[in-house]
Design a protein around this motif. Sequence first.
Motif, short mmCIF file in Angstrom:
data_model
loop_
_atom_site.label_atom_id
_atom_site.label_comp_id
_atom_site.label_asym_id
_atom_site.label_seq_id
_atom_site.Cartn_x
_atom_site.Cartn_y
_atom_site.Cartn_z
N GLY A 54 61.19 -4.15 -19.29
CA GLY A 54 61.52 -4.50 -20.66
C GLY A 54 61.06 -5.90 -20.98
N VAL A 55 61.31 -6.31 -22.22
CA VAL A 55 60.99 -7.66 -22.67
C VAL A 55 62.14 -8.17 -23.51
CG1 VAL A 55 59.70 -6.77 -24.68
CG2 VAL A 55 59.30 -9.11 -23.88
N LEU A 56 62.46 -9.44 -23.34
CA LEU A 56 63.51 -10.10 -24.11
C LEU A 56 62.89 -11.28 -24.84
CD1 LEU A 56 66.53 -10.50 -24.85
CD2 LEU A 56 66.71 -11.96 -22.81
N TRP A 57 62.98 -11.25 -26.16
CA TRP A 57 62.53 -12.38 -26.98
C TRP A 57 63.75 -13.17 -27.43
CZ3 TRP A 57 59.79 -7.63 -28.26
CH2 TRP A 57 58.42 -7.65 -27.95
N SER A 58 63.68 -14.50 -27.33
CA SER A 58 64.80 -15.36 -27.66
C SER A 58 64.32 -16.60 -28.40
CB SER A 58 65.53 -15.79 -26.38
OG SER A 58 66.01 -14.69 -25.65
N PRO A 59 65.23 -17.27 -29.13
CA PRO A 59 64.85 -18.52 -29.79
C PRO A 59 64.44 -19.57 -28.76
CG PRO A 59 66.93 -17.68 -30.67
CD PRO A 59 66.62 -16.87 -29.44
N ALA A 60 63.46 -20.37 -29.10
CA ALA A 60 62.98 -21.41 -28.19
C ALA A 60 63.97 -22.56 -28.08
CB ALA A 60 61.62 -21.92 -28.63
N SER A 61 64.82 -22.72 -29.08
CA SER A 61 65.80 -23.80 -29.05
C SER A 61 67.18 -23.23 -29.33
CB SER A 61 65.46 -24.86 -30.11
OG SER A 61 65.46 -24.30 -31.40
N GLY A 62 68.18 -23.90 -28.81
CA GLY A 62 69.55 -23.48 -29.05
C GLY A 62 70.12 -22.70 -27.89
N ALA A 63 71.19 -23.22 -27.29
CA ALA A 63 71.79 -22.57 -26.13
C ALA A 63 73.01 -21.74 -26.50
CB ALA A 63 72.18 -23.62 -25.09
N ASP A 64 73.41 -21.78 -27.76
CA ASP A 64 74.59 -21.03 -28.17
C ASP A 64 74.35 -19.53 -28.08
OD1 ASP A 64 75.80 -23.42 -28.70
OD2 ASP A 64 75.36 -23.38 -30.84
N GLN A 65 75.42 -18.79 -27.89
CA GLN A 65 75.30 -17.33 -27.88
C GLN A 65 74.89 -16.84 -29.26
OE1 GLN A 65 78.90 -15.57 -26.40
NE2 GLN A 65 78.53 -16.22 -24.30
N ALA A 66 74.10 -15.78 -29.27
CA ALA A 66 73.60 -15.22 -30.53
C ALA A 66 73.61 -13.70 -30.44
CB ALA A 66 72.18 -15.71 -30.80
N PRO A 67 73.63 -13.01 -31.58
CA PRO A 67 73.59 -11.54 -31.57
C PRO A 67 72.36 -11.01 -30.86
CG PRO A 67 74.21 -12.36 -33.74
CD PRO A 67 73.78 -13.55 -32.94
N LEU A 68 72.52 -9.80 -30.34
CA LEU A 68 71.43 -9.12 -29.63
C LEU A 68 71.02 -7.88 -30.42
CD1 LEU A 68 69.68 -8.47 -27.07
CD2 LEU A 68 71.69 -7.27 -26.18
N VAL A 69 69.72 -7.71 -30.61
CA VAL A 69 69.18 -6.53 -31.27
C VAL A 69 68.34 -5.75 -30.27
CG1 VAL A 69 67.74 -5.63 -33.14
CG2 VAL A 69 69.16 -7.66 -33.53
N LEU A 70 68.69 -4.49 -30.07
CA LEU A 70 67.90 -3.59 -29.24
C LEU A 70 66.90 -2.86 -30.14
CD1 LEU A 70 70.85 -2.00 -27.22
CD2 LEU A 70 69.62 -4.13 -26.74
N MET A 71 65.66 -2.74 -29.72
CA MET A 71 64.66 -2.04 -30.52
C MET A 71 64.02 -0.93 -29.70
SD MET A 71 62.72 -4.70 -33.05
CE MET A 71 61.70 -5.44 -31.77
N GLY A 72 63.88 0.23 -30.33
CA GLY A 72 63.18 1.36 -29.71
C GLY A 72 61.79 1.49 -30.29
N HIS A 73 60.79 1.55 -29.42
CA HIS A 73 59.40 1.65 -29.90
C HIS A 73 59.05 3.09 -30.27
CE1 HIS A 73 57.89 3.50 -26.18
NE2 HIS A 73 58.57 2.59 -25.49
N GLY A 74 57.92 3.25 -30.93
CA GLY A 74 57.48 4.55 -31.40
C GLY A 74 56.82 5.37 -30.30
N GLY A 75 56.63 6.65 -30.56
CA GLY A 75 55.99 7.55 -29.61
C GLY A 75 54.56 7.13 -29.30
N GLY A 76 54.20 7.15 -28.04
CA GLY A 76 52.85 6.77 -27.63
C GLY A 76 52.62 5.27 -27.56
N ASN A 77 53.64 4.46 -27.91
CA ASN A 77 53.51 3.01 -27.90
C ASN A 77 54.24 2.41 -26.70
OD1 ASN A 77 51.94 3.04 -30.23
ND2 ASN A 77 53.72 2.99 -31.56
N HIS A 78 54.56 1.14 -26.77
CA HIS A 78 55.18 0.46 -25.63
C HIS A 78 56.00 -0.73 -26.12
CE1 HIS A 78 52.13 -2.74 -25.99
NE2 HIS A 78 51.29 -1.75 -26.24
N LYS A 79 56.66 -1.38 -25.20
CA LYS A 79 57.63 -2.41 -25.54
C LYS A 79 57.03 -3.61 -26.28
CE LYS A 79 57.33 -4.39 -20.85
NZ LYS A 79 56.35 -3.37 -20.38
N LYS A 80 55.76 -3.92 -26.03
CA LYS A 80 55.14 -5.08 -26.67
C LYS A 80 54.14 -4.68 -27.75
CE LYS A 80 55.60 -8.29 -22.77
NZ LYS A 80 54.88 -9.25 -21.90
N HIS A 81 54.23 -3.46 -28.25
CA HIS A 81 53.38 -3.04 -29.36
C HIS A 81 53.51 -4.04 -30.50
CE1 HIS A 81 52.17 -0.58 -32.86
NE2 HIS A 81 51.35 0.01 -32.00
N LEU A 82 52.46 -4.16 -31.30
CA LEU A 82 52.47 -5.15 -32.38
C LEU A 82 53.66 -4.98 -33.32
CD1 LEU A 82 48.68 -5.36 -33.36
CD2 LEU A 82 50.06 -7.08 -32.18
#
Length: 254
Positions: free
Chosen positions: A27-55
Amino acid sequence: MHSLQFTAKSSSNSMIERDFIVGDVPGVLWSPASGADQAPLVLMGHGGGNHKKHLAMAGRAQRLVTGCGFHVAVIDAPGHGDRPRTAHDEQEIAELRKAQAAGEPEGPIVVRYNARLAELAVPEWQATLDALQELPEIGTDGPVGYVGIGMGTAIGVPLVATEPRITAAVFGLMWPDALIEKAKQITIPIEFAMQWDNERIPREASLALFDAFASKEKTLHANAGKHFDFPRFEADSAVRFLARHFGRAVTSPA
Protein backbone atom coordinates in the motif's frame (compact mmCIF):
# COMPACT_ATOMS: atom_id res chain seq x y z
CA MET A 1 -2.33 -9.72 13.22
CA HIS A 2 0.13 -8.08 10.83
CA SER A 3 2.16 -4.97 11.59
CA LEU A 4 2.82 -2.21 9.08
CA GLN A 5 6.29 -1.95 7.59
CA PHE A 6 7.38 1.08 5.60
CA THR A 7 9.52 0.20 2.59
CA ALA A 8 10.13 3.56 0.89
CA LYS A 9 9.67 7.27 1.53
CA SER A 10 9.68 10.41 -0.60
CA SER A 11 8.21 13.90 -0.46
CA SER A 12 7.00 16.52 -2.92
CA ASN A 13 4.36 19.24 -3.18
CA SER A 14 3.94 19.50 0.62
CA MET A 15 3.10 15.78 0.81
CA ILE A 16 5.00 12.78 2.15
CA GLU A 17 4.57 9.47 0.30
CA ARG A 18 5.39 6.26 2.18
CA ASP A 19 5.13 2.81 0.65
CA PHE A 20 4.18 0.11 3.12
CA ILE A 21 3.27 -3.53 3.41
CA VAL A 22 0.84 -5.20 5.81
CA GLY A 23 1.31 -8.96 5.66
CA ASP A 24 1.74 -9.47 1.92
CA VAL A 25 -0.50 -6.56 0.90
CA PRO A 26 1.33 -3.50 -0.50
CA GLY A 27 0.00 0.00 0.00
CA VAL A 28 0.87 3.68 0.06
CA LEU A 29 0.24 6.31 2.72
CA TRP A 30 0.22 9.99 1.80
CA SER A 31 0.53 12.47 4.67
CA PRO A 32 1.04 16.22 5.20
CA ALA A 33 4.69 17.23 5.07
CA SER A 34 4.27 19.40 8.16
CA GLY A 35 2.33 18.99 11.36
CA ALA A 36 2.62 16.20 13.89
CA ASP A 37 -0.93 16.40 15.20
CA GLN A 38 -3.31 13.52 14.59
CA ALA A 39 -5.51 13.96 11.53
CA PRO A 40 -8.40 12.08 9.89
CA LEU A 41 -7.61 9.10 7.70
CA VAL A 42 -9.19 8.52 4.29
CA LEU A 43 -9.05 5.06 2.72
CA MET A 44 -9.31 5.01 -1.08
CA GLY A 45 -10.16 2.11 -3.36
CA HIS A 46 -8.69 2.21 -6.86
CA GLY A 47 -10.52 1.29 -10.05
CA GLY A 48 -10.48 -2.02 -11.90
CA GLY A 49 -7.27 -2.70 -13.80
CA ASN A 50 -5.48 0.12 -11.95
CA HIS A 51 -3.25 0.26 -8.88
CA LYS A 52 -2.60 2.13 -5.66
CA LYS A 53 -0.55 4.93 -7.24
CA HIS A 54 -2.70 5.45 -10.34
CA LEU A 55 -2.95 9.12 -11.31
CA ALA A 56 -6.55 9.24 -10.08
CA MET A 57 -5.41 8.05 -6.63
CA ALA A 58 -2.43 10.38 -6.43
CA GLY A 59 -4.52 13.33 -7.60
CA ARG A 60 -7.27 12.73 -5.05
CA ALA A 61 -4.66 12.22 -2.34
CA GLN A 62 -3.04 15.57 -3.19
CA ARG A 63 -6.37 17.33 -2.75
CA LEU A 64 -7.15 15.59 0.55
CA VAL A 65 -3.67 15.94 2.06
CA THR A 66 -2.74 19.48 1.06
CA GLY A 67 -6.29 20.82 1.07
CA CYS A 68 -7.49 19.36 4.38
CA GLY A 69 -4.47 17.93 6.19
CA PHE A 70 -5.79 14.37 5.97
CA HIS A 71 -3.81 11.14 5.74
CA VAL A 72 -4.74 9.01 2.70
CA ALA A 73 -4.08 5.30 2.26
CA VAL A 74 -4.55 3.00 -0.75
CA ILE A 75 -3.75 -0.71 -1.04
CA ASP A 76 -3.46 -2.77 -4.20
CA ALA A 77 -6.56 -4.89 -4.66
CA PRO A 78 -6.03 -8.64 -5.15
CA GLY A 79 -4.56 -9.31 -8.61
CA HIS A 80 -3.77 -5.62 -9.16
CA GLY A 81 -0.70 -3.41 -9.02
CA ASP A 82 2.22 -5.17 -7.35
CA ARG A 83 0.16 -8.25 -6.51
CA PRO A 84 0.34 -11.33 -8.74
CA ARG A 85 -2.66 -12.48 -10.73
CA THR A 86 -4.08 -15.92 -10.03
CA ALA A 87 -5.42 -18.30 -12.65
CA HIS A 88 -8.90 -17.17 -11.61
CA ASP A 89 -7.94 -13.53 -12.25
CA GLU A 90 -6.62 -14.37 -15.70
CA GLN A 91 -9.76 -16.33 -16.59
CA GLU A 92 -12.13 -13.57 -15.51
CA ILE A 93 -10.12 -10.89 -17.32
CA ALA A 94 -10.05 -12.99 -20.50
CA GLU A 95 -13.83 -13.43 -20.36
CA LEU A 96 -14.27 -9.70 -19.85
CA ARG A 97 -12.09 -8.83 -22.83
CA LYS A 98 -13.97 -11.37 -24.96
CA ALA A 99 -17.33 -9.86 -24.03
CA GLN A 100 -16.08 -6.34 -24.73
CA ALA A 101 -14.69 -7.35 -28.12
CA ALA A 102 -18.01 -8.98 -29.04
CA GLY A 103 -20.05 -6.02 -27.84
CA GLU A 104 -21.76 -8.17 -25.24
CA PRO A 105 -22.81 -6.97 -21.76
CA GLU A 106 -19.85 -6.90 -19.40
CA GLY A 107 -21.83 -6.25 -16.22
CA PRO A 108 -22.37 -9.90 -15.21
CA ILE A 109 -18.64 -10.63 -15.48
CA VAL A 110 -17.53 -7.47 -13.65
CA VAL A 111 -20.08 -8.00 -10.88
CA ARG A 112 -19.03 -11.61 -10.37
CA TYR A 113 -15.30 -10.89 -10.44
CA ASN A 114 -15.49 -7.81 -8.22
CA ALA A 115 -17.64 -9.64 -5.68
CA ARG A 116 -14.88 -12.23 -5.34
CA LEU A 117 -12.25 -9.51 -5.02
CA ALA A 118 -14.32 -7.85 -2.29
CA GLU A 119 -14.43 -11.08 -0.29
CA LEU A 120 -10.63 -11.07 -0.27
CA ALA A 121 -10.07 -7.32 0.05
CA VAL A 122 -12.40 -6.46 2.96
CA PRO A 123 -10.37 -8.34 5.60
CA GLU A 124 -7.17 -6.95 4.04
CA TRP A 125 -8.50 -3.43 4.42
CA GLN A 126 -9.49 -4.09 8.02
CA ALA A 127 -6.01 -5.41 8.83
CA THR A 128 -4.51 -2.36 7.12
CA LEU A 129 -6.74 -0.01 9.11
CA ASP A 130 -5.73 -1.77 12.33
CA ALA A 131 -2.06 -1.22 11.46
CA LEU A 132 -2.48 2.39 10.32
CA GLN A 133 -4.26 3.33 13.52
CA GLU A 134 -1.22 2.19 15.48
CA LEU A 135 0.76 5.07 13.95
CA PRO A 136 0.95 8.03 16.37
CA GLU A 137 0.05 10.53 13.63
CA ILE A 138 -3.22 8.68 12.99
CA GLY A 139 -4.28 6.93 16.19
CA THR A 140 -7.62 5.34 17.04
CA ASP A 141 -9.56 8.46 18.02
CA GLY A 142 -9.78 10.27 14.67
CA PRO A 143 -12.46 9.81 12.00
CA VAL A 144 -12.00 7.48 9.04
CA GLY A 145 -13.51 8.00 5.60
CA TYR A 146 -13.66 6.00 2.40
CA VAL A 147 -13.60 7.01 -1.27
CA GLY A 148 -13.97 4.49 -4.09
CA ILE A 149 -15.37 4.72 -7.62
CA GLY A 150 -16.00 1.73 -9.90
CA MET A 151 -14.27 -1.30 -8.42
CA GLY A 152 -13.55 0.92 -5.44
CA THR A 153 -17.30 0.91 -4.83
CA ALA A 154 -17.61 -2.85 -5.38
CA ILE A 155 -15.07 -3.37 -2.59
CA GLY A 156 -15.99 -0.30 -0.56
CA VAL A 157 -19.68 -1.00 -0.01
CA PRO A 158 -19.05 -4.38 1.68
CA LEU A 159 -16.16 -2.82 3.62
CA VAL A 160 -18.20 0.12 4.91
CA ALA A 161 -21.12 -2.17 5.76
CA THR A 162 -18.74 -4.28 7.86
CA GLU A 163 -16.41 -1.65 9.33
CA PRO A 164 -17.91 0.70 11.99
CA ARG A 165 -14.78 2.86 12.12
CA ILE A 166 -15.64 4.37 8.73
CA THR A 167 -18.05 7.27 9.29
CA ALA A 168 -18.45 8.89 5.84
CA ALA A 169 -18.03 7.50 2.32
CA VAL A 170 -18.05 8.41 -1.37
CA PHE A 171 -19.14 5.84 -3.97
CA GLY A 172 -20.16 5.67 -7.63
CA LEU A 173 -20.13 3.97 -11.03
CA MET A 174 -20.93 0.37 -10.17
CA TRP A 175 -23.64 -2.18 -10.90
CA PRO A 176 -25.88 -2.86 -7.89
CA ASP A 177 -26.37 -6.61 -8.30
CA ALA A 178 -23.98 -7.80 -5.57
CA LEU A 179 -24.22 -4.68 -3.41
CA ILE A 180 -27.89 -4.02 -2.63
CA GLU A 181 -28.05 -6.03 0.60
CA LYS A 182 -24.80 -4.54 1.90
CA ALA A 183 -25.94 -1.03 0.96
CA LYS A 184 -29.07 -1.54 3.07
CA GLN A 185 -26.79 -1.98 6.10
CA ILE A 186 -25.04 1.36 5.61
CA THR A 187 -26.36 4.34 7.60
CA ILE A 188 -23.42 6.77 7.55
CA PRO A 189 -23.41 9.90 5.31
CA ILE A 190 -22.93 8.96 1.65
CA GLU A 191 -22.11 10.87 -1.52
CA PHE A 192 -22.89 8.86 -4.66
CA ALA A 193 -21.96 9.78 -8.24
CA MET A 194 -23.34 8.40 -11.49
CA GLN A 195 -23.26 9.14 -15.20
CA TRP A 196 -26.78 9.79 -16.52
CA ASP A 197 -25.98 8.50 -20.01
CA ASN A 198 -23.78 5.59 -18.91
CA GLU A 199 -23.60 3.03 -21.73
CA ARG A 200 -22.29 0.34 -19.38
CA ILE A 201 -24.34 0.72 -16.20
CA PRO A 202 -28.05 1.42 -16.84
CA ARG A 203 -29.42 4.56 -15.23
CA GLU A 204 -32.00 2.53 -13.33
CA ALA A 205 -29.25 0.33 -11.90
CA SER A 206 -27.33 3.29 -10.47
CA LEU A 207 -30.50 4.76 -8.99
CA ALA A 208 -31.36 1.41 -7.43
CA LEU A 209 -28.01 1.26 -5.65
CA PHE A 210 -28.32 4.83 -4.39
CA ASP A 211 -31.83 4.13 -3.17
CA ALA A 212 -30.65 1.04 -1.26
CA PHE A 213 -28.39 2.96 1.13
CA ALA A 214 -30.12 3.32 4.50
CA SER A 215 -28.30 6.57 5.25
CA LYS A 216 -30.42 9.48 6.49
CA GLU A 217 -27.95 11.78 4.78
CA LYS A 218 -27.10 10.75 1.25
CA THR A 219 -26.45 12.90 -1.80
CA LEU A 220 -26.78 11.88 -5.45
CA HIS A 221 -24.62 13.52 -8.11
CA ALA A 222 -25.93 12.68 -11.58
CA ASN A 223 -23.70 14.01 -14.35
CA ALA A 224 -24.50 14.08 -18.04
CA GLY A 225 -22.24 11.88 -20.17
CA LYS A 226 -21.08 8.34 -20.66
CA HIS A 227 -19.13 6.08 -18.30
CA PHE A 228 -15.69 7.49 -19.02
CA ASP A 229 -16.94 11.09 -19.06
CA PHE A 230 -16.90 11.07 -15.26
CA PRO A 231 -15.99 14.68 -14.41
CA ARG A 232 -12.85 15.56 -12.52
CA PHE A 233 -14.72 18.05 -10.35
CA GLU A 234 -16.32 15.12 -8.53
CA ALA A 235 -12.93 14.64 -6.86
CA ASP A 236 -13.18 18.17 -5.46
CA SER A 237 -16.73 17.47 -4.30
CA ALA A 238 -15.52 14.39 -2.42
CA VAL A 239 -12.93 16.54 -0.65
CA ARG A 240 -15.56 19.05 0.44
CA PHE A 241 -17.89 16.24 1.55
CA LEU A 242 -15.27 14.63 3.80
CA ALA A 243 -14.00 17.97 5.09
CA ARG A 244 -17.53 18.92 6.10
CA HIS A 245 -18.13 15.69 7.99
CA PHE A 246 -14.71 15.67 9.64
CA GLY A 247 -14.85 19.31 10.70
CA ARG A 248 -12.01 20.51 8.50
CA ALA A 249 -11.73 23.54 6.29
CA VAL A 250 -10.58 23.16 2.69
CA THR A 251 -7.59 25.46 2.40
CA SER A 252 -6.57 24.80 -1.21
CA PRO A 253 -8.40 25.53 -4.48
CA ALA A 254 -9.88 22.00 -4.21
